[in-house]
Design an enzyme around this catalytic site. Structure first.
Site, PDB file in Angstrom:
ATOM      1  N   ILE A  49     -58.673 -67.498 131.947  1.00  0.00           N
ATOM      2  CA  ILE A  49     -59.008 -66.305 132.819  1.00  0.00           C
ATOM      3  C   ILE A  49     -60.158 -65.851 132.973  1.00  0.00           C
ATOM      4  CG2 ILE A  49     -58.205 -64.149 133.407  1.00  0.00           C
ATOM      5  CD1 ILE A  49     -55.436 -64.700 132.210  1.00  0.00           C
ATOM      6  N   ASP A  75     -65.813 -63.137 122.721  1.00  0.00           N
ATOM      7  CA  ASP A  75     -64.781 -64.140 122.141  1.00  0.00           C
ATOM      8  C   ASP A  75     -64.873 -64.186 120.645  1.00  0.00           C
ATOM      9  OD1 ASP A  75     -62.741 -66.330 121.987  1.00  0.00           O
ATOM     10  OD2 ASP A  75     -63.069 -66.194 124.269  1.00  0.00           O
ATOM     11  N   GLN A 145     -59.983 -53.465 118.400  1.00  0.00           N
ATOM     12  CA  GLN A 145     -60.996 -53.589 119.507  1.00  0.00           C
ATOM     13  C   GLN A 145     -60.943 -52.116 120.087  1.00  0.00           C
ATOM     14  OE1 GLN A 145     -60.202 -56.751 121.917  1.00  0.00           O
ATOM     15  NE2 GLN A 145     -60.986 -58.169 120.440  1.00  0.00           N
ATOM     16  N   ASN A 164     -51.171 -60.437 126.836  1.00  0.00           N
ATOM     17  CA  ASN A 164     -49.790 -60.198 126.512  1.00  0.00           C
ATOM     18  C   ASN A 164     -49.798 -59.948 125.108  1.00  0.00           C
ATOM     19  OD1 ASN A 164     -48.681 -60.257 129.193  1.00  0.00           O
ATOM     20  ND2 ASN A 164     -48.699 -62.363 129.161  1.00  0.00           N
ATOM     21  N   ASP A 192     -48.161 -59.519 139.318  1.00  0.00           N
ATOM     22  CA  ASP A 192     -46.653 -59.614 139.881  1.00  0.00           C
ATOM     23  C   ASP A 192     -46.676 -58.853 141.301  1.00  0.00           C
ATOM     24  OD1 ASP A 192     -46.030 -60.446 137.075  1.00  0.00           O
ATOM     25  OD2 ASP A 192     -46.672 -58.495 136.559  1.00  0.00           O
ATOM     26  N   ARG A 195     -47.608 -61.238 143.872  1.00  0.00           N
ATOM     27  CA  ARG A 195     -46.530 -62.235 143.892  1.00  0.00           C
ATOM     28  C   ARG A 195     -45.453 -61.802 144.622  1.00  0.00           C
ATOM     29  NH1 ARG A 195     -46.808 -63.953 137.484  1.00  0.00           N
ATOM     30  NH2 ARG A 195     -48.224 -65.591 137.712  1.00  0.00           N
ATOM     31  N   HIS A 220     -44.788 -56.203 132.051  1.00  0.00           N
ATOM     32  CA  HIS A 220     -45.293 -57.373 132.610  1.00  0.00           C
ATOM     33  C   HIS A 220     -44.534 -58.442 131.674  1.00  0.00           C
ATOM     34  CE1 HIS A 220     -47.219 -60.721 133.994  1.00  0.00           C
ATOM     35  NE2 HIS A 220     -47.966 -61.155 132.611  1.00  0.00           N
TER      36      HIS A 220
HETATM   37  P1  NAX Z   1     -56.830 -68.640 126.907  1.00  0.00           P
HETATM   38  O1  NAX Z   1     -56.048 -69.071 125.400  1.00  0.00           O
HETATM   39  O2  NAX Z   1     -57.364 -69.739 127.553  1.00  0.00           O
HETATM   40  O3  NAX Z   1     -57.874 -67.675 126.465  1.00  0.00           O
HETATM   41  C1  NAX Z   1     -57.776 -66.393 125.453  1.00  0.00           C
HETATM   42  C2  NAX Z   1     -59.133 -66.212 124.993  1.00  0.00           C
HETATM   43  O4  NAX Z   1     -59.106 -65.240 124.289  1.00  0.00           O
HETATM   44  C3  NAX Z   1     -59.634 -67.359 124.136  1.00  0.00           C
HETATM   45  O5  NAX Z   1     -61.097 -67.876 124.533  1.00  0.00           O
HETATM   46  C4  NAX Z   1     -59.598 -66.692 122.725  1.00  0.00           C
HETATM   47  O6  NAX Z   1     -60.489 -67.361 121.778  1.00  0.00           O
HETATM   48  C5  NAX Z   1     -59.982 -65.504 123.024  1.00  0.00           C
HETATM   49  N1  NAX Z   1     -59.274 -64.636 122.053  1.00  0.00           N
HETATM   50  C6  NAX Z   1     -58.566 -64.521 121.032  1.00  0.00           C
HETATM   51  N2  NAX Z   1     -58.630 -63.589 120.194  1.00  0.00           N
HETATM   52  C7  NAX Z   1     -59.533 -62.696 120.453  1.00  0.00           C
HETATM   53  C8  NAX Z   1     -60.243 -61.898 120.046  1.00  0.00           C
HETATM   54  N3  NAX Z   1     -59.718 -61.047 119.028  1.00  0.00           N
HETATM   55  N4  NAX Z   1     -61.281 -61.072 120.789  1.00  0.00           N
HETATM   56  C9  NAX Z   1     -61.775 -61.705 121.786  1.00  0.00           C
HETATM   57  N5  NAX Z   1     -61.379 -62.856 122.242  1.00  0.00           N
HETATM   58  C10 NAX Z   1     -60.178 -63.391 121.631  1.00  0.00           C
HETATM   59  O7  NAX Z   1     -55.790 -67.661 127.528  1.00  0.00           O
HETATM   60  P2  NAX Z   1     -55.920 -67.192 129.085  1.00  0.00           P
HETATM   61  O8  NAX Z   1     -55.009 -68.217 129.926  1.00  0.00           O
HETATM   62  O9  NAX Z   1     -57.000 -66.906 129.412  1.00  0.00           O
HETATM   63  O10 NAX Z   1     -54.962 -65.810 128.999  1.00  0.00           O
HETATM   64  C11 NAX Z   1     -55.226 -64.563 128.382  1.00  0.00           C
HETATM   65  C12 NAX Z   1     -54.181 -63.709 128.202  1.00  0.00           C
HETATM   66  O11 NAX Z   1     -53.720 -63.210 129.647  1.00  0.00           O
HETATM   67  C13 NAX Z   1     -52.764 -64.326 127.458  1.00  0.00           C
HETATM   68  O12 NAX Z   1     -52.485 -63.348 126.699  1.00  0.00           O
HETATM   69  C14 NAX Z   1     -51.934 -64.410 128.433  1.00  0.00           C
HETATM   70  O13 NAX Z   1     -50.679 -64.338 128.266  1.00  0.00           O
HETATM   71  C15 NAX Z   1     -52.492 -63.073 129.372  1.00  0.00           C
HETATM   72  N6  NAX Z   1     -51.711 -63.342 130.872  1.00  0.00           N
HETATM   73  C16 NAX Z   1     -51.349 -62.000 131.450  1.00  0.00           C
HETATM   74  C17 NAX Z   1     -51.068 -62.025 132.695  1.00  0.00           C
HETATM   75  C18 NAX Z   1     -50.800 -60.551 133.215  1.00  0.00           C
HETATM   76  O14 NAX Z   1     -50.557 -60.551 134.402  1.00  0.00           O
HETATM   77  N7  NAX Z   1     -50.735 -59.347 132.585  1.00  0.00           N
HETATM   78  C19 NAX Z   1     -50.959 -62.972 133.581  1.00  0.00           C
HETATM   79  C20 NAX Z   1     -51.865 -64.198 133.305  1.00  0.00           C
HETATM   80  C21 NAX Z   1     -51.706 -64.558 131.647  1.00  0.00           C
HETATM   81  O15 NAX Z   1     -50.490 -65.064 131.403  1.00  0.00           O
END
Ligand code: NAX
Length: 364
Positions: A49, A75, A145, A164, A192, A195, A220
């Site tokens: 994202i 990150d 954080q 999430n 959502d 969508r 969500h």
């Molecule tokens: P990714 O796994 O591609 O990216 C997450 C990033 O967060 C990684 O680069 C990881 O190293 C980093 N990270 C982990 N712990 C961290 C910390 N303590 N401090 C800073 N960075 C950290 O996941 P991605 O597809 O980008 O999704 C990110 C989040 O969005 C997930 O939790 C996902 O479930 C959630 N979503 C939420 C949505 C919503 O509508 N609220 C929709 C999309 C998505 O599913």
């Protein structure tokens, strides 16, 4: 004499230039004071994202085409090299609105002076992991954080939690950043909401921009309640309620809800990755409408702290239909809630209360 003529000519030349150039400069906008840059934090910026979101912010999709930004990208250390790659690409994109990039694995540095914080980083659920283990990892991340934002962010910082469990992460953040007003901490349900608009647009074969005022209630998650009972479509004959335009009245209570609730899972099945582009776009929509205001007559959905409206327990981060003006959101009041809707809203409330209890048990 010659000197006098040259002197008069120089004076005339200067005055003519001033007279002619000022309107030109005004029309071209050269004299307009440039806005001060806004500092925007994106956590998890090396992730999927993050990669979609950062260029959108850099090109003005979040705060407007005339708003300079300084991007703070955070990150974790294992993702430091990838994060640096994102920074390099951002520099190479040569976006005029970008006045600086801070890419770091240091939370305090990342949060320093930020006006807007988009919290995308989190711990994903891995195969075989217990719900409590995932919650515990995220509670610990959001507690830390929150403290960093509390200490280092701008006093009026606006926070959007995407990662999430988004509503509950936002709840933890609110708990551990007590000096940030509760009104400034929100979670993302705009994806959502978008969508739901898109499903109605496809079903009725109308432009998505002609559909408005769906609502996402609650979490969500798959218990969210996408509600189109109050949705409106603009037609050649004026505005018409969506339920009146549907030949199959049951669609709104069945397939529509299921499709919106399960869309994220469908996308993971198709892409083998979760929704990133649409999530990034929704995060921009959420902040843009919050900061710049919702268009007149339209509402959007945001996860916000409940003030008890519609019987939702106070303090929960719950998605409501809201309107925004002057940087403030307000829950849309007075919507009729029938028995069907009430049951759906209570089911998602129940899940949020369970998540809250689980999160607090991780703190103990
Ligand atoms: P990714 O796994 O591609 O990216 C997450 C990033 O967060 C990684 O680069 C990881 O190293 C980093 N990270 C982990 N712990 C961290 C910390 N303590 N401090 C800073 N960075 C950290 O996941 P991605 O597809 O980008 O999704 C990110 C989040 O969005 C997930 O939790 C996902 O479930 C959630 N979503 C939420 C949505 C919503 O509508 N609220 C929709 C999309 C998505 O599913």
């Amino acid at each position: 004499m010659l000197e006098f003529i040259l002197w008069v000519r120089a004076i005339l030349y200067t005055w003519c230039n001033l007279l002619l150039q000022s309107p030109y400069r005004y029309i071209m906008g050269y004299n307009k004071a440039e806005k001060q840059p806004v500092r925007v934090l994106v956590t998890g910026a090396a992730g999927q994202i993050g990669y979609a979101l950062v260029p959108m912010i850099a090109r003005g999709a979040m705060l407007g085409a005339d708003q300079p930004v300084i991007l703070h990208l955070l990150d974790i250390p294992p993702a430091a090299a990838a994060l640096n790659g994102v920074k390099m690409e951002l520099v190479d994109a040569a976006c005029p609105l970008v006045k600086g990039v801070v890419a770091t694995t240091d939370v305090a540095e990342a949060c320093s002076g930020v006006n807007i914080a988009v919290m995308v980083g989190g711990f994903p659920r891995k195969v075989g992991m217990e719900r409590k283990d995932v919650m515990s990892r995220n509670v610990s991340i959001y507690k830390d954080q929150a403290s960093a934002l509390e200490q280092h962010a701008a006093a009026d910082c606006k926070v959007l939690v995407v990662a999430n469990p988004a509503n509950t992460n936002a709840l933890i953040l609110k708990e551990f950043a007590p000096s940030i007003p509760a009104h400034n901490i929100t979670s993302l349900t705009r994806l959502d909401h978008n969508r739901a608009l898109a499903q109605i647009s496809e079903r009725l074969n109308v432009d998505v921009s002609d559909v408005k005022n769906v609502a996402i209630w609650g979490n969500h998650s798959s218990t969210q309640y996408p509600d189109a009972n109050h949705a409106i479509v603009t037609t050649n004959q004026g505005e018409r309620p969506v339920p009146e335009l549907l030949a199959d009245g049951e669609w709104l209570r069945g397939e529509f809800i299921k499709v919106v609730q399960e869309r994220g899972a469908e996308i993971i099945k198709a892409r083998k990755l979760s929704s990133a582009m649409s999530a990034a776009g929704a995060a921009c929509d959420h902040i843009r409408d919050w900061v710049l205001g919702t268009p007149k007559g339209r509402w959007v959905s945001m996860g916000v702290h409940s003030d008890g409206s519609y019987g939702v327990p106070s303090g929960l981060i719950y998605s409501f239909p809201v309107t925004c003006e002057m940087g403030q959101w307000n829950v849309v009041q007075g919507l009729h809630i029938d028995e069907f809707s009430r049951a759906k809203m209570e089911a998602t409330t129940k899940e949020l209360l369970e998540e809250k209890a689980l999160a607090y048990s991780c703190l103990a």
